[in-house]
Design a protein around this motif. Structure first.
Motif, mmCIF file in Angstrom:
data_model
loop_
_atom_site.group_PDB
_atom_site.id
_atom_site.type_symbol
_atom_site.label_atom_id
_atom_site.label_comp_id
_atom_site.label_asym_id
_atom_site.label_seq_id
_atom_site.Cartn_x
_atom_site.Cartn_y
_atom_site.Cartn_z
ATOM 1 N N PRO A 1 -23.981 -9.222 -3.938
ATOM 2 C CA PRO A 1 -22.745 -8.750 -3.313
ATOM 3 C C PRO A 1 -22.090 -9.746 -2.339
ATOM 4 C CG PRO A 1 -24.639 -7.680 -2.303
ATOM 5 C CD PRO A 1 -25.177 -8.515 -3.421
ATOM 6 N N ALA A 2 -22.886 -10.589 -1.684
ATOM 7 C CA ALA A 2 -22.308 -11.460 -0.647
ATOM 8 C C ALA A 2 -21.545 -12.628 -1.252
ATOM 9 C CB ALA A 2 -23.426 -11.986 0.262
ATOM 10 N N CYS A 3 -20.524 -13.072 -0.546
ATOM 11 C CA CYS A 3 -19.804 -14.260 -1.001
ATOM 12 C C CYS A 3 -19.620 -15.220 0.159
ATOM 13 C CB CYS A 3 -18.454 -13.913 -1.616
ATOM 14 S SG CYS A 3 -17.831 -15.258 -2.658
ATOM 15 N N ASN A 4 -19.532 -16.502 -0.171
ATOM 16 C CA ASN A 4 -19.411 -17.518 0.872
ATOM 17 C C ASN A 4 -18.029 -18.162 0.903
ATOM 18 O OD1 ASN A 4 -19.751 -18.744 -1.577
ATOM 19 N ND2 ASN A 4 -21.659 -19.811 -1.054
ATOM 20 N N ILE A 5 -17.126 -17.676 0.050
ATOM 21 C CA ILE A 5 -15.750 -18.174 0.100
ATOM 22 C C ILE A 5 -14.792 -17.003 -0.151
ATOM 23 C CG2 ILE A 5 -16.475 -20.403 -0.881
ATOM 24 C CD1 ILE A 5 -14.930 -19.730 -3.424
ATOM 25 N N GLN A 6 -13.516 -17.248 0.081
ATOM 26 C CA GLN A 6 -12.491 -16.274 -0.301
ATOM 27 C C GLN A 6 -11.554 -16.960 -1.295
ATOM 28 O OE1 GLN A 6 -11.793 -12.858 0.847
ATOM 29 N NE2 GLN A 6 -10.480 -13.049 -0.948
ATOM 30 N N CYS A 7 -11.250 -16.263 -2.383
ATOM 31 C CA CYS A 7 -10.254 -16.748 -3.342
ATOM 32 C C CYS A 7 -9.041 -15.831 -3.255
ATOM 33 C CB CYS A 7 -10.799 -16.727 -4.760
ATOM 34 S SG CYS A 7 -12.334 -17.649 -4.974
ATOM 35 N N HIS A 8 -7.875 -16.375 -3.449
ATOM 36 C CA HIS A 8 -6.660 -15.573 -3.331
ATOM 37 C C HIS A 8 -6.483 -14.564 -4.464
ATOM 38 C CE1 HIS A 8 -4.889 -16.793 0.308
ATOM 39 N NE2 HIS A 8 -4.394 -17.957 -0.053
ATOM 40 N N TYR A 9 -7.312 -14.637 -5.518
ATOM 41 C CA TYR A 9 -7.183 -13.664 -6.605
ATOM 42 C C TYR A 9 -8.249 -12.575 -6.514
ATOM 43 C CZ TYR A 9 -10.261 -17.362 -8.391
ATOM 44 O OH TYR A 9 -11.226 -18.329 -8.506
ATOM 45 N N CYS A 10 -9.015 -12.583 -5.424
ATOM 46 C CA CYS A 10 -10.118 -11.643 -5.296
ATOM 47 C C CYS A 10 -9.932 -10.790 -4.048
ATOM 48 C CB CYS A 10 -11.426 -12.427 -5.194
ATOM 49 S SG CYS A 10 -12.896 -11.390 -5.053
ATOM 50 N N MET B 1 0.828 -1.211 0.000
ATOM 51 C CA MET B 1 0.000 0.000 0.000
ATOM 52 C C MET B 1 0.863 1.262 0.000
ATOM 53 S SD MET B 1 -3.007 -0.976 -0.445
ATOM 54 C CE MET B 1 -2.652 -2.538 -1.233
ATOM 55 N N ALA B 2 2.007 1.210 0.690
ATOM 56 C CA ALA B 2 2.929 2.357 0.712
ATOM 57 C C ALA B 2 3.469 2.593 -0.700
ATOM 58 C CB ALA B 2 4.072 2.094 1.689
ATOM 59 N N GLU B 3 3.805 1.511 -1.350
ATOM 60 C CA GLU B 3 4.310 1.562 -2.732
ATOM 61 C C GLU B 3 3.276 2.233 -3.638
ATOM 62 O OE1 GLU B 3 6.980 0.025 -5.893
ATOM 63 O OE2 GLU B 3 7.218 0.186 -3.725
ATOM 64 N N LEU B 4 2.030 1.871 -3.396
ATOM 65 C CA LEU B 4 0.929 2.387 -4.211
ATOM 66 C C LEU B 4 0.742 3.890 -3.976
ATOM 67 C CD1 LEU B 4 -0.958 0.918 -6.118
ATOM 68 C CD2 LEU B 4 -2.642 0.844 -4.296
ATOM 69 N N GLN B 5 0.827 4.282 -2.688
ATOM 70 C CA GLN B 5 0.687 5.695 -2.324
ATOM 71 C C GLN B 5 1.759 6.529 -3.013
ATOM 72 O OE1 GLN B 5 -1.622 7.227 -0.110
ATOM 73 N NE2 GLN B 5 -2.690 5.305 -0.419
ATOM 74 N N ALA C 1 -3.236 -10.543 -11.414
ATOM 75 C CA ALA C 1 -2.699 -10.268 -10.077
ATOM 76 C C ALA C 1 -1.791 -9.054 -10.121
ATOM 77 C CB ALA C 1 -1.927 -11.488 -9.563
ATOM 78 N N GLU C 2 -2.256 -7.969 -9.513
ATOM 79 C CA GLU C 2 -1.450 -6.757 -9.405
ATOM 80 C C GLU C 2 -1.477 -6.339 -7.937
ATOM 81 O OE1 GLU C 2 0.110 -5.461 -11.979
ATOM 82 O OE2 GLU C 2 -0.866 -6.636 -13.545
ATOM 83 N N ALA C 3 -0.352 -5.862 -7.444
ATOM 84 C CA ALA C 3 -0.271 -5.475 -6.035
ATOM 85 C C ALA C 3 -1.354 -4.451 -5.680
ATOM 86 C CB ALA C 3 1.109 -4.909 -5.725
ATOM 87 N N GLU C 4 -1.658 -3.543 -6.616
ATOM 88 C CA GLU C 4 -2.625 -2.484 -6.294
ATOM 89 C C GLU C 4 -4.050 -3.010 -6.138
ATOM 90 O OE1 GLU C 4 -0.765 -2.518 -9.141
ATOM 91 O OE2 GLU C 4 -1.822 -1.524 -10.792
ATOM 92 N N MET D 1 1.496 -10.735 -2.810
ATOM 93 C CA MET D 1 2.574 -11.692 -2.577
ATOM 94 C C MET D 1 3.450 -11.910 -3.818
ATOM 95 S SD MET D 1 2.034 -12.227 0.567
ATOM 96 C CE MET D 1 2.886 -13.681 1.195
ATOM 97 N N GLY D 2 3.124 -11.224 -4.909
ATOM 98 C CA GLY D 2 3.981 -11.286 -6.094
ATOM 99 C C GLY D 2 3.782 -12.522 -6.960
#
Lengths: 92, 496
Positions: free
Chosen positions: B62-71, A86-90, B257-260, B268-269
């Motif tokens: 809007p509701a979801c019942n699981i978590q995916c690592h790409y979301c 998030m810091a990187e993004l800021q 997958a983008e950090a932002e 996690m890259g």
């Protein structure tokens, strides 16, 4: 004795139907818990239902004001790693 | 699973599905007639149809019942285009209004899907209320739903009731150990469950739901996200399993997958696959399964043709002011759909005849070539290079022309080494065409012309308004004639 939904809530509705006491209601800018109705699921379920489906870390507090799902507990992202990103993004 | 070697010619592989080889066979031609009938005007299920027909999603779930690592549900943004992202969540009433407004204004819109931004079946009341009303008030629109599958078995009865004959299940794995690396948790029987145990339950429900839908005669497409190092080598197995259970189409999509985006994989890259890795996997699955390659991974509120998003024209305040006479719109839609269908049928026939003629002609022995095409639909080359928001990638080879994928022209740059921040949009666009040897568009300006040539991509503006596959074949023949297609002068495959 009641949980509290705070401003990091994203209004995803997931908690609303799972509450056994109908204590959660839609509000602006985010969902809220009617403290008079909330039972913390006692006698109904072992875990807080709202906090068991909420996807946002830190959005629901217990009656001690503690985050039921602390940072990193749901996403698996280490908090320092998230802060870094998030810091990187800021900076951009 | 062994990934195919570089420049492997698909025709040489055993068991190559007719759907993926040669200009004779479009992606749906190998399907039984009954299924083809159902999908021939569905842009997401038929590669052919996506040149002509449009789709829309309404974000009522809007509701979801699981978590995916790409979301990540936290940073939904108007400028992003990926599943799980929306600008405004609608009530069923608003969704019905919006759907009818779009159907009246974009008559080639044939399909209404509910795909999120959470999981439609984790919002059963809103999802089914929307479907119920639309099946009554707009009976000429096909309804479909996309789900993670956790709540699917419990919803199959209800889905069948609302005349939903297309369901997409996202299945990223059939092995819980792999699943634990993709899904951090699920909400199941009033508890949040994590790890391998959670993945095991999710996989069981997905497979059970798939079997139940097939038993009901509902068409099932399976979506999988290709995550290098996690499930890439496993997806051929997924493809085999879902096909054996009766899924008719498999759509392998690249991880975004983008950090932002704040997703686990982004932060996690974890990298997404290269276009070559994606194509190799799709090719390796295509021997067993009908593969979809034209998916644009659209938002849960997308509106329009697959490559475009006209959601801005149909925001809540805008549709509020629209007065829709749906009966009149339905009449108009019927005429337009029939005309499109006629055009598609005649093109299909023409294509088959050409392919037959080609079979008779002398067999070429040249290597396959990738070409990029700028099009906005109708199956013709009709976009200026500089205006293209995306390119369709085709492969030409002695056995014909086949559709491979699409690539974004204005792909956002994360500032890594391969895509520096100093790169201009033009450079990024050319970079995104790595591996292609020609780009066909209605026109190319002087500056991009020079840069394309320098990058080893031959610009070509000679086939404006021509049929894509004919033009690609014509350019391929020219290249062959010029001696450019011997094995020695094959380009080294870029890893971009």
């Amino acid at each position: 004795m009641a949980v509290k939904i705070i401003e990091s809530c994203v209004n995803c509705f997931a908690c609303l139907p799972v509450c056994p006491s109908n204590a959660i209601y839609e509000a602006k800018p985010h969902f809220l818990v009617d403290a008079k109705k909330c039972t913390e699921c006692e006698g109904a379920f072992a875990d807080f239902q709202c906090a068991s489906i909420c996807p946002i870390e830190g959005a629901i507090l217990n009656s001690f004001g503690e985050e039921i799902n602390p940072a990193g507990s749901l996403t698996g992202i280490p908090p320092e790693k998230m802060a870094e990103a998030m810091a990187e993004l800021q900076a951009h | 699973m062994q990934l195919p070697v570089l420049n492997n010619v698909p025709e040489a592989k055993s068991g190559c599905a007719a759907s993926s080889c040669g200009s004779t066979d479009s992606q749906i031609d190998s399907l039984p007639d009954a299924i083809r009938e159902k999908v021939q005007n569905h842009p997401c299920y038929s590669e052919d149809a996506h040149h002509y027909f449009a789709r829309m999603h309404v974000a009522v779930a809007p509701a979801c019942n699981i978590q995916c690592h790409y979301c990540n549900r936290k940073y939904d943004c108007a400028n992003e285009s990926r599943p799980g992202v929306v600008s405004e969540v609608l009530t069923p009433d608003q969704a019905v209004k919006k759907t009818m407004a779009v159907a009246a204004n974009i008559p080639q819109m044939t399909v209404l899907g509910i795909a999120g931004p959470g999981d439609p079946l984790a919002n059963p009341e809103k999802t089914f209320e929307t479907f119920r009303r639309l099946s009554e008030e707009a009976p000429d629109i096909k309804l479909c739903v996309s789900t993670n599958g956790l709540a699917l078995p419990a919803a199959v009865e209800e889905l069948a009731k609302h005349n939903i004959d297309h369901v997409t299940i996202t299945i990223n794995c059939v092995d819980p150990e792999i699943g634990a690396k993709i899904y951090p948790w699920i909400f199941w029987n009033n508890r949040r469950i994590k790890g391998v145990k959670a993945a095991k339950i999710l996989i069981e429900q997905q497979q059970k739901g798939l079997e139940m839908l097939i038993a009901k005669g509902i068409l099932v497409k399976v979506n999988s996200v290709m995550i290098p190092g996690i499930n890439d080598e496993h997806l051929a197995e997924v493809s085999r399993v879902v096909k054996s259970k009766g899924a008719f189409l498999h759509n392998v999509m690249p991880l975004i997958a983008e950090a932002e985006h704040g997703t686990f994989y982004g932060v996690m890259g974890q990298r997404g696959p290269t276009p070559e890795e994606l194509q190799d996997l799709q090719d390796s699955c295509s021997g067993d399964m009908n593969m979809m390659r034209h998916c644009r991974q659209c938002r849960a509120d997308a509106v329009g043709m697959l490559g475009e998003d006209r959601g801005d024209e149909f925001t809540l305040d805008k549709i509020e002011d629209m007065d829709i006479d749906y009966q009149a719109a339905m009449e108009k839609r019927k005429v337009i759909h029939a005309a499109i269908q006629e055009e598609m049928d005649s093109k299909r026939l023409e294509k088959a005849q050409k392919a037959e003629a080609q079979k008779q002609a002398e067999r070429m022995t040249t290597r396959p070539v990738l070409m990029a095409v700028a099009t906005s639909g109708q199956g013709v080359i009709n976009v200026h290079f500089g205006h293209a928001k995306e390119f369709l990638i085709y492969e030409a080879s002695p056995s014909g022309v086949r559709f491979i994928s699409h690539r974004k022209a204005d792909a956002y740059c994360s500032g890594d080494i391969s895509c520096g921040e100093t790169e201009s949009t033009l450079q990024r666009t050319i970079h995104s065409l790595a591996g292609c040897e020609a780009v066909l568009c209605s026109k190319v300006g002087y500056e991009p012309w020079e840069m394309l040539e320098k990058a080893g991509i031959m610009p070509n503006g000679e086939h404006a308004m021509e049929n894509i596959e004919d033009a690609v074949m014509a350019v391929y023949r020219e290249m062959a004639k010029a001696g450019k297609l011997t094995a020695e002068n094959a380009p080294i495959r870029a890893s971009a």
